[in-house]
Structures are given as structure tokens and as C-alpha cells.
Design a protein around this motif. Sequence first.
Motif, mmCIF file in Angstrom:
data_model
loop_
_atom_site.group_PDB
_atom_site.id
_atom_site.type_symbol
_atom_site.label_atom_id
_atom_site.label_comp_id
_atom_site.label_asym_id
_atom_site.label_seq_id
_atom_site.Cartn_x
_atom_site.Cartn_y
_atom_site.Cartn_z
ATOM 1 N N ASP B 147 0.869 -1.184 0.000
ATOM 2 C CA ASP B 147 0.000 0.000 0.000
ATOM 3 C C ASP B 147 0.910 1.239 0.000
ATOM 4 O OD1 ASP B 147 -2.225 1.680 0.255
ATOM 5 O OD2 ASP B 147 -3.186 0.384 1.737
ATOM 6 N N ASP B 148 0.345 2.413 0.086
ATOM 7 C CA ASP B 148 1.143 3.632 0.187
ATOM 8 C C ASP B 148 2.078 3.544 1.391
ATOM 9 O OD1 ASP B 148 -0.015 5.117 -1.973
ATOM 10 O OD2 ASP B 148 -1.783 5.442 -0.745
ATOM 11 N N ARG B 255 4.103 3.940 -3.739
ATOM 12 C CA ARG B 255 2.678 4.115 -4.012
ATOM 13 C C ARG B 255 1.947 2.789 -3.967
ATOM 14 N NH1 ARG B 255 2.588 8.394 -9.039
ATOM 15 N NH2 ARG B 255 4.007 9.926 -8.156
ATOM 16 N N ALA B 256 0.697 2.844 -3.586
ATOM 17 C CA ALA B 256 -0.139 1.639 -3.519
ATOM 18 C C ALA B 256 -0.047 0.875 -4.827
ATOM 19 C CB ALA B 256 -1.588 2.028 -3.237
#
Lengths: 335, 335
Positions: B147-148, B255-256
Motif C-alpha cells: 500500500d502507500d 505508491r499503492a
Amino acid sequence: MKLATIKDGSRDGQLAVVSRDLKTAQLADGIAPTLRRALDDWAFIAPQLEQLYRELNQGRGRRVFDFDPAHCMAPLPRPCQWVEAAAYPSHVELERSGRGAALPEAPGDEPPMGQGGGEPLGPRDDIALLHEEWGIDFGAGLAVISDDLGMGATADQAHQQIRLLMLVNQVALRNVLPDELAGGLGPLQSRPAGACSPVALTPDELGDAWQGGKVHLALRASWNGKLVGQAQAGVDMAFNFAQLLAHLARTRQVRAGAVLAGGVVSNRGGKRGYSCIAEQRALELAAKGRAATPYLAFGDSIRIEMLDGDGKSLFGAIEQNVAQAVAPVDARRGR
Amino acid sequence: MKLATIKDGSRDGQLAVVSRDLKTAQLADGIAPTLRRALDDWAFIAPQLEQLYRELNQGRGRRVFDFDPAHCMAPLPRPCQWVEAAAYPSHVELERSGRGAALPEAPGDEPPMGQGGGEPLGPRDDIALLHEEWGIDFGAGLAVISDDLGMGATADQAHQQIRLLMLVNQVALRNVLPDELAGGLGPLQSRPAGACSPVALTPDELGDAWQGGKVHLALRASWNGKLVGQAQAGVDMAFNFAQLLAHLARTRQVRAGAVLAGGVVSNRGGKRGYSCIAEQRALELAAKGRAATPYLAFGDSIRIEMLDGDGKSLFGAIEQNVAQAVAPVDARRGR
């Protein structure tokens, strides 16, 4: 035509067509919501976007708004392939000599090229990093966005699949690089997120300046408002973009939306200034035994732009400030 | 839960929830059309997918169909970040000794890691390449989808952001690699498209086998139907996935949807066979002065799978045939 991606809070933004003079824009949501979607089916979508572009340039657009690069993401915010070549031998030689690394052997048939991360920033986003000591450098260059390209394609075939061009700021962390290169897997931490110009444009927008897979115009780089580089992007480029794409395609199907950056633009002899600080430092080191120019400091600004023969901006400008990032708070440790 | 992406002719496919026993599946289109979309907003989407997963496992699903890995794309067909670590020192040492390269210095604090291309194939797609002479090798490993994650995040923070795991076949072209590594920008042509398992699963599906950011189970690799490797993925892994992700995040916002592959799984001493041919060849070279085992030939097949304590497949199997690709016809040259 000229395309941009407008920030709307989503991760892919909204595709817009931008007028040739970069003054106005119009969302393309009725045609393709994002540039990714447009590239997924370019042969079908592009003519519709071209029609919208013509109407916008003729003042016949609807829902037209003022184009503001500050509202732009990278034209293609989430490319699945981001490859970085080093197509200008003069840059490779200076960058290496500046860090005391051996010069590459006589330029071979194969362009230097490595995988990068697909995480480009918008043209006005900060270069936000944790430490100045990493040796933050800018790197002015050009990139192409490709359509599908089959494995083993020739340079001629690759040339036909170049859909869009844009400017890039290929940020590098010069003091992180040497240790990382020693590992053999290529730059990773030393290549943080770069940025793209507000606009990506189709090659026809360049007119005669697009020749032989190269862009025959000067790339202007300014640092804190001072013009430091205006290297000719079509000069001293050892491999053109078609050859670079064919190199990438040798062992893989290149998928639509792949981005290939050509590397820091660099002319031999440094006569036209520099497109990254490392080159200037290498020249100083060679001339005076000491690199006097520092890397970027927090608060510095970088501007990268390309003008046509009439002095008009083609892609809009990348204008980034260098800012100090803050690491996320670790709740468990209270920091 | 277990998630897969079903081929539908589009580039991102359709997200489906797959039953724990891998027998049935159900499209998640009412919740998220693609895994990318689910990852874009995981905190909101995942609970809805979990609910669908529970219903499917309880036999209460609607529009349920038989799950067939042959209809799968990679779970995340177009990741924007694909990073490859080499977290098993035994693999690094054998791979290097096999090509006569210097052994790495004493293992440091930093994991070997490089950027890769985000173009994974589906679990049953061919390994289609132009030339056997490239030295086609498989490479059995695991990957996580993040995920982020903020720049400078700790390993603890990174651990909390691991959303999914999958198996990967990290294909390598061993005879292309040496020249490419000499260039310093990392593997590019020597790392063609790999493949992913039919299913990506959330860490809770692994139960106690997910400990300390490692998967404590054997990864089975078969070549033309013969089991050649069953290395323990949780043994001899010098950096766990949380540490690997934190390394990636040192100079960037992850980033996701970022995929991080841990590298070819390898236990010291070769007692549990091999997860790539290069290792076997290196052992032969050291023992007998000659690498007897050839690389993959067109027509060969590779199967990669991981079983739980009850002998049940967790991710489904990667099963790929090696096939000869054909370069696109160049209309101008008539070939």
C-alpha cells in the motif's frame, strides 16, 4: 496535439487536451477519462482527441478553461514501464569522471539503459527529499511514450510506435549513487521520483525539429532563475529514440504506455552549459582540481523548458522547488 | 482472502475473489473492477471484498464459476513499480560464482535491490522468447504488493502496509546478463517478463507461516514434471519483506500497488534442490569443473507452487511452457 493530466484527487487524474499556445484546455472525459485509457486504444481514441484539439485551437471548444501547469500531474502519472537510457555519451563521460569512475569502453553498439520507477511527479510538484547531503541533482531530458511494440522489433518499427514526447527532470542523488552502482543492480535509491512537463505532445507538433528520432531543439535549464544550460537535444545523441525503443524491445513485448527517457541532454565540451550539476562539477574538477558548484539546497528551484523556433514554449515548463520531506511518524516509537 | 484477475481482453482484466480451496470464484465488479482500483482505496474496498470472500467460502456466493488458472492474468497486470531484491545471499553467491564474477563483499546492511519492469504475465502464459541461446532460466520466488508508504518509513511501518503476497517466476537470460551488468545500470534485456501465481492472498491466509515478514513454507519448483527444488522461503532470507520495503522507501514515496519481489529463494548448501538453473550449474561447476545442466529449451515446462501444512496449494501454480517467439514482420523490409 498536446495532452495534459489534470489533478482531481485521483491517482490517474483527468485527461485534457491543451491548446497549441498552452493557454486553454478542455477535459477529454467524453473520449477517454485518462491518458492511460487513451494509450490502451490509441488508434481508436487519438483521432477523437485530435478533433477536440482542432476545435480548441479554433476557439470552438466547449467547457474550456485556462490551462494552469500548477494543476497538472505528470501526463501519464502511473506508467507501468519507465526506462532510462543514457543516450548522450558526453553526459556519461562527465558523470563518471566526476566521481572518479573508469570511463566506459569505446562506445559500443548497445545504448546504456536501465529500468526506472514509474512514479513521475507533476511539473510543479516539489522535489521533496529527506536530506540535502544525498547530493540532490536535477537532470534535464526528453522522454517518449510508446504504443505496443513486439519483441524483436526493428528501429524502423519502433519509430512508428512513438506516440508522445515530454520533458523530464531525472532527479539523481549523486552521493547515494556510487555505493548503489557497486551493487550491480543499477540505481534505485539514487533515482528518486522525477517530474514531467505539463504537456505531452505528438511528434507532429515538433514539425521539422523531429528528425531521425531526435528533437533538434535546445533544452533550457535554469537554476534559481539563472539559465545554466541550453544543450541541443538533437546534437551528440548517440542513439535516437527509435533505436532506444528497439533496444528495450529486444527481449520483451513493450506495452502501450511505456515511457523511455533518453537521459540527461549533454553536448560535448560544455559550451552550452549543463543539464545537470554533476557535469559542471566534473568540468570544475578537471580544470581546477576541485568541484566548486554545490548540489541543490532546500529552497532552490529548477526550471526546464523547450522553446520552438519562434520562442514559444512547446511542452510548458517543469518548475520545481527543492523541499525538505518529513518521514512518517512511527506511532510505536513516538517519532 | 484470495484474489485473482480474470482475462477479459482488456489490459487490466477483471478482479475476482477466489475461494480458499481455489475451486470457485466470483467477480468483484460490484465492488472494484480491477485489483488496481481495489489497491487505490484498500481501506474502503478490502472489507467489502472480504465479505464477498466469506460468502463464497460458505457456499453463499452468487454468479459463482469454476476457478481456472488458465483464465488468469497476473493478479496485478500493470503495476507501476516492480522492484526486485536479492534477499537470499546463497543465491547471490552461487549466481555470481557460476559466471565467474567476484563474490560480493561481506553481506552489508543494505539489501541488493534494483528496478524491474512492470509487465508480469499470467500463470499459464508462455515464456515466449526469440532465442534459446540467451540462456533462459526460471527463478522461483515470492513477492509482496504494498500500500502507500511514506518516504523514510521504518521496517515496522512497512510491515503494516504489506497488503498481498504472490508467487513469481523471475525469468532471467543468463547469457545476456554478464554484458549488461558490466554497463552498470542493472539488468534490463536479461530480465524479460516474469509471471505471477493465479492468486494473490492477504498475509492472514498464511496463518503462522507468515512470521517476521517472511513466509515459512517450502517453494516447490518442477521442471518438465520433475521436482527440482523445494527451498524453505523463510530460511536463509537475509532481509525480510518489511526491511526490503523500507529500503525501497528510503528516498521515495512508495505508491499503492508497488510490487517488490524478494528474489530467487535459495537455501545454503543446495540440500533442498534449486529454484533456478544457474544455481545448479554453479554447484556442478564447483564440483566437477563443468556445468552439465542446460538452460531451458523451447518446449520445456516450469511449475512453481507453495503448499500449506496440509499439502494444499495456497496460491495456485505457475505453470509455464517455454515457447519460441516470432519477431514482428517489418513491412518495409518484407520480413
